[in-house]
Design an enzyme around this catalytic site. Structure first.
Site: not given
Ligand code: PHB
Length: 394
Positions: A76, A294, A298, A386
Site C-alpha cells: 500500500h 491500534p 505499530k 506510519y
C-alpha cells in the site's frame, strides 16, 4: 527431580517477536527453545492487525520463500484521511520513499511457525510458563508445565519474555506483573470481519462527528472494518444492519460494500511501557514490554524492532562474550518505543471523538487535521512514522 531442558536461549511466547527472534538466533548458530501456552491452531487463528512496515517486511525476507508477504500480501502506497466530508490521500513513496504491506499478523505467524518447524526448532505449544527465576545469575530458568500439566524447567544462558501483554516473564524484570507507565483511553474499537469486496483501494481513516472509523482490508473477498465505541460495548449489542449503519455514517462519501459479518470483537485501547526491559539475563520484547493503541498499526512492527536489537545484542553476548550491546538494549529500544507511543497516541487523538469533547475541542481537532493534510511536512511526519523509522536507528 524436576526434568530440566538446557539450551542457550529460552524464549517464552511464540508470537511474532519470539518466533522471529528464534529465527535470527538460529541464523547466527545460537540454539533456543520456544514455548507458548496456546495451541498452534489458536496462535494461527487469532485476528490481529494487518499493516507491516517496510523494515518489518525486509526482515521477514530473511525467511526466504517461507515469507509470503510479497506474494500474498499487498503493498500500500498510501492511506486516506477523511474528515469534514473530504478525503485527503497521504502518498508514502513521494513523501518518504517507503510503503507498507497489508498482510495480517496471523499469516505472518503461519509463515514463521512453518519456517521454524522446518528448520528443526524446538518449539513447544500448550506449555505454560509459571515463573522466570534467577535473572541475576548466568543460568536463568523458566519454571513451566508441559502440555500434560507436568512440571519441568528450562535452564538457559538467557531468557526472553515475548509472552504478550499478560506476560509472566515481566515480573522477573520489573519486580511486578504490571510495573510500567500506563494510559487507558475512554473509547475502544468495534471490529468486524465480513465477506465482501474492498470498498476502497486503500485504507480510510475517518474522523466524523459520530466518531472514528477505519475501513481496512484483508483480501479480495474479506474485509476488516472498525468503528469507535464505548469500551464497555457488548459485541452482541448490534444487529448486522446496525453495524453497517454505524460504519456507513462515519464514512460519508463512500458507499461501503456490505456482506455477511462473520466475526466481531471489541479492542480496548491502552498505552503501556514497562519500567524496565532488562534485568541481568532476562529481557522483554514486544507486547510484554509495551502496548500501543491500534490506530497507528505499530504493535507488531514495534515488536519486530525490539527483536532486531535484541538479536544483535545476544549474538554479541553469546558468541563474542561482549555484554555492551545488551546493556544498551533498553535505552536503544525505548527510543523507538516512546516515538511509537507518541505516534499511536497522536493518531488516536487526531482521529477519535473523546466522549467529553467540547465544540472547542472538535474545531481544534479539525484545525490539527488541516495542519497535517495541507502541509507537505505534516503529511511527511505521518508517512514517516506510519511506514516506520529505519530499523537500525534505535
Ligand atoms: C487492520 O487491518 O487490522 C488495521 C489496519 C490499520 C490499523 C489498525 C488495524 O491502523
Amino acid at each position: 527431580m524436576t526434568p530440566t531442558v538446557r539450551t542457550r536461549v529460552a524464549i517464552v511466547g511464540a508470537g511474532p517477536a519470539g518466533l522471529l527472534l528464534s529465527h535470527l538466533l538460529d541464523a547466527a548458530g545460537i540454539p533456543s527453545v520456544v514455548i507458548d501456552q496456546r495451541s498452534r491452531d489458536e496462535i494461527e487463528s487469532t485476528i490481529r492487525a494487518g499493516i507491516l512496515e517496510q523494515g518489518t517486511v525486509e526482515l521477514l525476507d530473511t525467511l526466504g520463500d517461507a515469507s509470503r508477504v510479497r506474494t500474498v500480501g499487498h503493498r500500500h502506497d498510501g492511506i486516506e484521511l477523511r474528515f469534514a466530508g473530504e478525503g485527503h490521500r497521504i502518498d508514502f513513496p513521494s513523501l518518504v520513499g517507503r510503503s507498507v504491506w497489508l498482510y495480517p499478523q496471523h499469516e505472518v505467524l503461519k509463515d514463521l511457525i512453518a519456517a521454524r518447524l522446518a528448520a528443526g526448532q524446538d518449539l513447544r505449544f500448550g506449555v505454560t510458563a509459571e515463573n522466570v527465576v534467577d535473572a541475576e545469575t548466568d543460568r536463568p530458568r523458566v519454571i513451566a508445565r508441559d502440555a500434560e500439566g507436568q512440571p519441568f524447567e528450562i535452564e538457559a544462558e538467557f531468557v526472553v519474555g515475548s509472552d504478550g501483554s499478560r506476560s509472566v516473564a515481566r515480573a522477573a524484570v520489573t519486580g511486578s506483573s504490571t510495573g510500567g507507565y500506563f494510559r487507558e483511553y475512554p473509547f475502544a474499537w468495534f471490529g468486524i470481519l465480513c465477506e465482501a469486496p474492498p470498498s476502497a483501494d486503500e485504507l480510510i481513516y475517518s474522523n466524523s462527528p459520530d466518531g472514528f472509523a477505519l475501513i481496512s482490508q484483508r483480501s479480495a473477498t474479506v474485509q476488516r472494518m472498525y468503528f469507535q465505541c464505548d469500551p464497555g460495548t457488548d459485541t452482541a449489542a448490534y444487529s448486522e444492519a446496525q453495524l453497517w449503519d454505524e460504519l456507513q455514517k462515519r464514512v460519508p462519501g463512500t458507499t461501503l460494500k456490505e456482506g455477511p459479518i462473520f466475526q466481531r470483537d471489541v479492542l480496548r485501547f491502552r498505552s503501556f511501557v514497562a519500567h524496565e526491559l532488562l534485568r541481568g539475563r532476562v529481557a522483554l520484547v514486544g507486547d510484554a514490554a509495551h502496548t500501543v493503541p491500534p490506530t497507528g498499526a505499530k504493535g507488531m512492527n514495534l515488536a519486530v524492532a525490539d527483536v532486531r536489537l535484541l538479536a544483535d545484542a545476544l549474538r554479541a553476548l553469546l558468541l563474542d562474550g561482549d555484554a555492551r550491546p545488551l546493556e544498551t538494549y533498553p535505552e536503544r529500544a525505548l527510543r523507538r518505543i516512546w516515538k511509537a507511543q507518541h505516534f499511536s497516541w497522536w493518531m488516536t487523538s487526531l482521529l477519535h471523538v473523546a466522549p467529553d469533547a467540547t465544540d472547542f475541542d472538535r474545531r481544534r481537532q479539525l484545525g490539527e487535521l488541516r495542519g497535517v493534510v495541507e502541509s507537505r511536512h505534516g503529511q511527511a511526519y505521518l508517512a514517516e512514522a506510519y511506514c516506520g523509522w529505519p530499523l537500525t536507528s534505535g
